[in-house]
Scaffold this motif. Structure first.
Motif, mmCIF file in Angstrom:
data_model
loop_
_atom_site.group_PDB
_atom_site.id
_atom_site.type_symbol
_atom_site.label_atom_id
_atom_site.label_comp_id
_atom_site.label_asym_id
_atom_site.label_seq_id
_atom_site.Cartn_x
_atom_site.Cartn_y
_atom_site.Cartn_z
ATOM 1 N N GLN A 34 122.194 -79.969 -39.021
ATOM 2 C CA GLN A 34 122.380 -78.290 -38.300
ATOM 3 C C GLN A 34 121.234 -78.363 -37.539
ATOM 4 O OE1 GLN A 34 123.712 -76.062 -41.311
ATOM 5 N NE2 GLN A 34 125.541 -77.147 -41.515
ATOM 6 N N HIS A 35 119.966 -78.106 -38.614
ATOM 7 C CA HIS A 35 118.881 -77.963 -38.073
ATOM 8 C C HIS A 35 118.552 -78.774 -36.264
ATOM 9 C CE1 HIS A 35 114.651 -76.802 -37.299
ATOM 10 N NE2 HIS A 35 114.047 -77.897 -37.518
ATOM 11 N N ILE A 36 119.201 -80.869 -36.384
ATOM 12 C CA ILE A 36 118.850 -81.532 -35.390
ATOM 13 C C ILE A 36 119.330 -80.916 -33.994
ATOM 14 C CG2 ILE A 36 118.773 -83.033 -33.858
ATOM 15 C CD1 ILE A 36 117.118 -83.092 -36.075
ATOM 16 N N ARG A 37 120.783 -80.401 -34.486
ATOM 17 C CA ARG A 37 121.655 -79.505 -33.677
ATOM 18 C C ARG A 37 121.264 -78.360 -32.661
ATOM 19 N NH1 ARG A 37 126.019 -80.303 -37.867
ATOM 20 N NH2 ARG A 37 126.220 -82.458 -37.246
ATOM 21 N N THR A 38 120.557 -77.341 -33.889
ATOM 22 C CA THR A 38 119.434 -76.376 -33.092
ATOM 23 C C THR A 38 118.533 -76.459 -32.052
ATOM 24 O OG1 THR A 38 120.656 -75.460 -35.066
ATOM 25 C CG2 THR A 38 118.315 -74.383 -33.594
ATOM 26 N N LEU A 39 117.767 -77.941 -33.184
ATOM 27 C CA LEU A 39 116.576 -77.679 -31.710
ATOM 28 C C LEU A 39 117.346 -78.616 -30.673
ATOM 29 C CD1 LEU A 39 114.445 -80.299 -34.291
ATOM 30 C CD2 LEU A 39 113.965 -77.885 -33.537
ATOM 31 N N GLN A 40 118.256 -79.670 -30.887
ATOM 32 C CA GLN A 40 118.974 -79.715 -29.262
ATOM 33 C C GLN A 40 119.177 -78.263 -28.657
ATOM 34 O OE1 GLN A 40 121.201 -82.822 -30.788
ATOM 35 N NE2 GLN A 40 120.483 -83.997 -30.939
ATOM 36 N N GLY A 41 119.739 -77.496 -28.599
ATOM 37 C CA GLY A 41 119.886 -76.247 -28.469
ATOM 38 C C GLY A 41 119.125 -75.771 -28.118
ATOM 39 N N SER A 42 117.931 -75.567 -28.732
ATOM 40 C CA SER A 42 116.482 -74.347 -28.128
ATOM 41 C C SER A 42 116.184 -74.945 -26.685
ATOM 42 C CB SER A 42 115.409 -74.646 -29.629
ATOM 43 O OG SER A 42 115.480 -75.618 -29.530
ATOM 44 N N PHE A 43 116.535 -76.578 -26.609
ATOM 45 C CA PHE A 43 115.909 -76.429 -25.212
ATOM 46 C C PHE A 43 116.222 -76.954 -24.063
ATOM 47 C CE2 PHE A 43 112.898 -78.338 -28.786
ATOM 48 C CZ PHE A 43 112.311 -78.055 -27.554
ATOM 49 N N SER A 44 116.062 -76.149 -22.688
ATOM 50 C CA SER A 44 117.328 -75.966 -21.571
ATOM 51 C C SER A 44 117.010 -77.699 -21.691
ATOM 52 C CB SER A 44 116.328 -74.573 -20.818
ATOM 53 O OG SER A 44 115.455 -75.308 -20.025
ATOM 54 N N ARG A 45 116.222 -78.362 -21.462
ATOM 55 C CA ARG A 45 116.127 -79.769 -20.497
ATOM 56 C C ARG A 45 116.516 -81.082 -21.796
ATOM 57 N NH1 ARG A 45 111.571 -78.009 -20.497
ATOM 58 N NH2 ARG A 45 110.220 -79.600 -21.556
ATOM 59 N N SER A 46 117.679 -81.718 -21.433
ATOM 60 C CA SER A 46 117.836 -82.667 -22.547
ATOM 61 C C SER A 46 116.973 -83.733 -22.846
ATOM 62 C CB SER A 46 119.059 -83.758 -21.306
ATOM 63 O OG SER A 46 118.675 -84.412 -20.416
ATOM 64 N N VAL A 47 115.943 -83.020 -21.775
ATOM 65 C CA VAL A 47 114.569 -84.198 -22.582
ATOM 66 C C VAL A 47 113.876 -83.308 -23.376
ATOM 67 C CG1 VAL A 47 112.251 -85.399 -21.984
ATOM 68 C CG2 VAL A 47 114.861 -85.905 -20.573
ATOM 69 N N MET A 48 113.028 -83.277 -24.554
ATOM 70 C CA MET A 48 112.286 -83.112 -25.324
ATOM 71 C C MET A 48 110.793 -83.500 -25.423
ATOM 72 S SD MET A 48 115.531 -82.008 -28.114
ATOM 73 C CE MET A 48 116.013 -83.891 -28.308
ATOM 74 N N ASP A 49 109.640 -82.843 -25.397
ATOM 75 C CA ASP A 49 108.709 -83.429 -25.106
ATOM 76 C C ASP A 49 108.052 -83.859 -27.664
ATOM 77 O OD1 ASP A 49 105.916 -83.271 -25.344
ATOM 78 O OD2 ASP A 49 105.336 -81.806 -26.467
ATOM 79 N N LEU A 50 107.712 -84.358 -27.102
ATOM 80 C CA LEU A 50 108.009 -85.577 -28.643
ATOM 81 C C LEU A 50 106.690 -84.127 -29.070
ATOM 82 C CD1 LEU A 50 108.113 -87.619 -30.854
ATOM 83 C CD2 LEU A 50 105.885 -88.770 -29.542
ATOM 84 N N ASN A 51 105.561 -84.045 -28.720
ATOM 85 C CA ASN A 51 104.691 -82.548 -29.850
ATOM 86 C C ASN A 51 105.002 -81.511 -29.417
ATOM 87 O OD1 ASN A 51 102.852 -84.387 -29.731
ATOM 88 N ND2 ASN A 51 101.832 -83.501 -27.347
ATOM 89 N N SER A 52 106.088 -80.902 -29.250
ATOM 90 C CA SER A 52 106.819 -80.098 -29.512
ATOM 91 C C SER A 52 107.978 -80.188 -30.658
ATOM 92 C CB SER A 52 107.958 -79.296 -28.227
ATOM 93 O OG SER A 52 106.795 -79.090 -27.822
ATOM 94 N N LEU A 53 108.455 -80.989 -30.556
ATOM 95 C CA LEU A 53 109.825 -81.550 -31.154
ATOM 96 C C LEU A 53 109.516 -81.843 -32.445
ATOM 97 C CD1 LEU A 53 112.621 -82.443 -31.808
ATOM 98 C CD2 LEU A 53 112.464 -84.380 -31.154
ATOM 99 N N VAL A 54 108.080 -82.073 -32.867
ATOM 100 C CA VAL A 54 107.427 -82.419 -33.701
ATOM 101 C C VAL A 54 106.919 -81.242 -34.854
ATOM 102 C CG1 VAL A 54 105.010 -83.533 -34.682
ATOM 103 C CG2 VAL A 54 106.949 -85.014 -33.825
ATOM 104 N N SER A 55 106.159 -80.043 -33.359
ATOM 105 C CA SER A 55 106.299 -79.194 -33.845
ATOM 106 C C SER A 55 106.929 -78.408 -34.352
ATOM 107 C CB SER A 55 105.672 -78.389 -33.078
ATOM 108 O OG SER A 55 105.120 -76.479 -33.292
ATOM 109 N N SER A 56 108.410 -78.535 -34.458
ATOM 110 C CA SER A 56 109.525 -77.944 -35.011
ATOM 111 C C SER A 56 109.755 -78.476 -35.929
ATOM 112 C CB SER A 56 111.130 -77.916 -33.607
ATOM 113 O OG SER A 56 110.685 -77.397 -32.331
ATOM 114 N N LEU A 57 109.650 -79.410 -35.687
ATOM 115 C CA LEU A 57 110.418 -80.273 -37.403
ATOM 116 C C LEU A 57 109.544 -79.686 -38.721
ATOM 117 C CD1 LEU A 57 111.026 -83.442 -36.383
ATOM 118 C CD2 LEU A 57 112.641 -82.449 -37.397
ATOM 119 N N ASN A 58 107.815 -79.283 -38.050
ATOM 120 C CA ASN A 58 106.974 -79.079 -38.988
ATOM 121 C C ASN A 58 107.896 -78.061 -39.567
ATOM 122 O OD1 ASN A 58 106.028 -81.360 -38.538
ATOM 123 N ND2 ASN A 58 103.561 -81.024 -37.785
ATOM 124 N N ASP A 59 107.788 -77.057 -38.432
ATOM 125 C CA ASP A 59 108.301 -75.478 -38.610
ATOM 126 C C ASP A 59 109.156 -75.678 -39.345
ATOM 127 O OD1 ASP A 59 106.097 -74.570 -37.205
ATOM 128 O OD2 ASP A 59 106.986 -73.329 -35.395
#
Length: 206
Positions: free
Chosen positions: A12-37
């Motif tokens: 569910q969290h991974i799906r939330t992360l995907q929906g939180s970005f307006s683009r289909s491509v995510m920056d690695l640092n931003s994604l890692v930061s979200s995972l750490n949060d």
């Protein structure tokens, strides 16, 4: 992978992360930061090896995230076939320090293949175990209705914000949250950090 179906909350969290970005491509640092949060790495056991374990040279973007319980050579082959940019492996594939990176050992080969194909590797392991409503809480549900408490409360000084303790609570509305926070802010020596709420079942407010 199907082996992670045991952890629907993580999906569910991974799906939330995907929906939180307006683009289909995510920056690695931003994604890692979200995972750490989502699950602070400071919750992990001191002996564990968690977080971003393999990082391709920046900048690195993620369009395909591959989930697995254990990253083996067979799983790596599947991830490369799926053109994964980031592999989230529950168990860390690299645990002990590597003295050399050669083709002689399968774990070293994983690192080589990841770097050659620009695939990042992230592992949460015991951080996901200890997080609120994490794997430990999920396992405890098998005991039925009961009260649970940590066998060893976390006193890691890096969580949260350099302090050694935290308090979590659930409110019915944002208005109630604002009222509680306004009172807490009057207490001397209190540092307040807010994080996205995580719900688990109909008995939890979100």
């Amino acid at each position: 992978r199907s082996s992670l179906n045991r952890f629907p909350k993580i999906f569910q969290h991974i799906r939330t992360l995907q929906g939180s970005f307006s683009r289909s491509v995510m920056d690695l640092n931003s994604l890692v930061s979200s995972l750490n949060d989502f699950a602070s790495l400071s919750l992990a056991e001191s002996w564990d090896n968690v977080g971003l374990l393999v990082e391709p040279s920046p900048p690195h973007t993620v369009s395909t995230l591959f989930l697995t319980n254990d990253l083996t050579e067979q799983v790596m082959k599947e991830a490369l076939k799926c053109k994964a940019d980031l592999i989230l492996s529950y168990h860390p594939p690299v645990f002990q320090p590597l003295k050399r990176i050669t083709w002689k050992h399968w774990k070293e080969r994983l690192v080589i293949q990841a770097l050659e194909n620009r695939v990042a590797i992230y592992s949460p392991h015991t951080a996901y175990d200890a997080m609120p409503q994490g794997v430990n809480d999920w396992l405890a549900k098998a005991l039925g209705n009961c009260t649970t408490a940590p066998l060893q409360p976390s006193t890691n000084p890096s969580y949260p914000s350099g302090h050694t303790h935290r308090v979590e609570f659930i409110v019915d509305s944002l208005q109630s949250l604002s009222s509680v926070l306004s009172v807490l802010q009057l207490v001397p020596g209190i540092s307040i950090s807010t994080f996205p709420v995580r719900s688990d079942g109909p008995d939890r407010k979100s």
